[in-house]
Design an enzyme around this catalytic site. Structure first.
Site, PDB file in Angstrom:
ATOM      1  N   ARG A 283     -30.998   7.628 -70.319  1.00 43.98           N
ATOM      2  CA  ARG A 283     -29.683   7.201 -70.806  1.00 43.98           C
ATOM      3  C   ARG A 283     -29.684   6.781 -72.270  1.00 43.98           C
ATOM      4  O   ARG A 283     -28.638   6.802 -72.917  1.00 43.98           O
ATOM      5  CB  ARG A 283     -29.103   6.137 -69.881  1.00 43.98           C
TER       6      ARG A 283
ATOM      7  N   GLU B 260     -38.709  -1.544 -62.507  1.00 45.97           N
ATOM      8  CA  GLU B 260     -38.138  -2.448 -61.520  1.00 45.97           C
ATOM      9  C   GLU B 260     -38.583  -2.106 -60.104  1.00 45.97           C
ATOM     10  O   GLU B 260     -38.827  -2.978 -59.292  1.00 45.97           O
ATOM     11  CB  GLU B 260     -36.591  -2.407 -61.550  1.00 45.97           C
TER      12      GLU B 260
END
Length: 188
Positions: free
Chosen positions: A66, A103
């Protein structure tokens, strides 16, 4: 920076519970890019933030994937070069690589060794700062290439994960995301 414009951008975000795995509340920035007005506001706000916090930038580094959506546009507006940080086997040539924890899994990044010249002033951009694993990996790559790491700019930060504490340079965001871990997540 205009709080009205920031609130407008926040209203464009979508959230997806349990994506990409159970217990994660995914913050989706893609609706911003499907609307030219939103995308224009995003770029204007990021340029204002960057020009306020950083003097001279030689290279904007965008993180896969992104960071590629707005990194080149920012670089153009800032009269800087753009360099992507990619996953392994996506770039040709002599590469600097690093493995890191994210994560919810482990990953790796690569940069072409010739993309950052020693001493070039580098700004890292990405969409969301969570645990800081991807940004920290990019920090390490830039330092391996003897770049001068100026800082980081993110659209959003998930503050409860305290990712900015791991990073090696000043960090700025347009707005905060979730204030606490979703119930039932491994981060709660």
């Amino acid at each position: 920076m205009s709080t009205d414009r920031i609130q407008f951008l926040r209203s464009k975000l979508a959230q997806y519970p349990d994506f990409p795995k159970k217990g994660i509340l995914f913050e989706d920035i893609m609706p911003i890019f499907s609307d030219p007005k939103s995308f224009g506001i995003l770029i204007d706000l990021l340029v204002e933030l960057i020009q306020k916090e950083f003097k001279e930038i030689d290279v904007v580094v965008g993180l896969e994937a992104r960071g590629f959506l707005f990194g080149p546009t920012l670089a153009l507006r800032l009269n800087a070069g753009f360099v992507p940080v990619r996953k392994p086997n996506k770039l040709p040539g002599d590469l600097a690589t690093i493995t890191f924890k994210k994560e919810y899994d482990e990953d790796a990044f690569a940069m072409q060794k010739s993309s950052i010249k020693p001493g070039q002033r580098v700004l890292i951009v990405d969409d969301i700062l969570a645990t800081g694993g991807t940004a920290l990996a990019a920090d390490e790559l830039i330092l391996q290439l003897n770049g001068s790491l100026l800082g980081h700019v993110f659209l959003m930060e998930l503050g409860f994960l305290e990712g900015r504490k791991r990073l090696k340079a000043p960090t700025f965001t347009l707005f905060s995301g979730q204030s606490e871990a979703p119930k039932g997540s491994e981060f709660a």
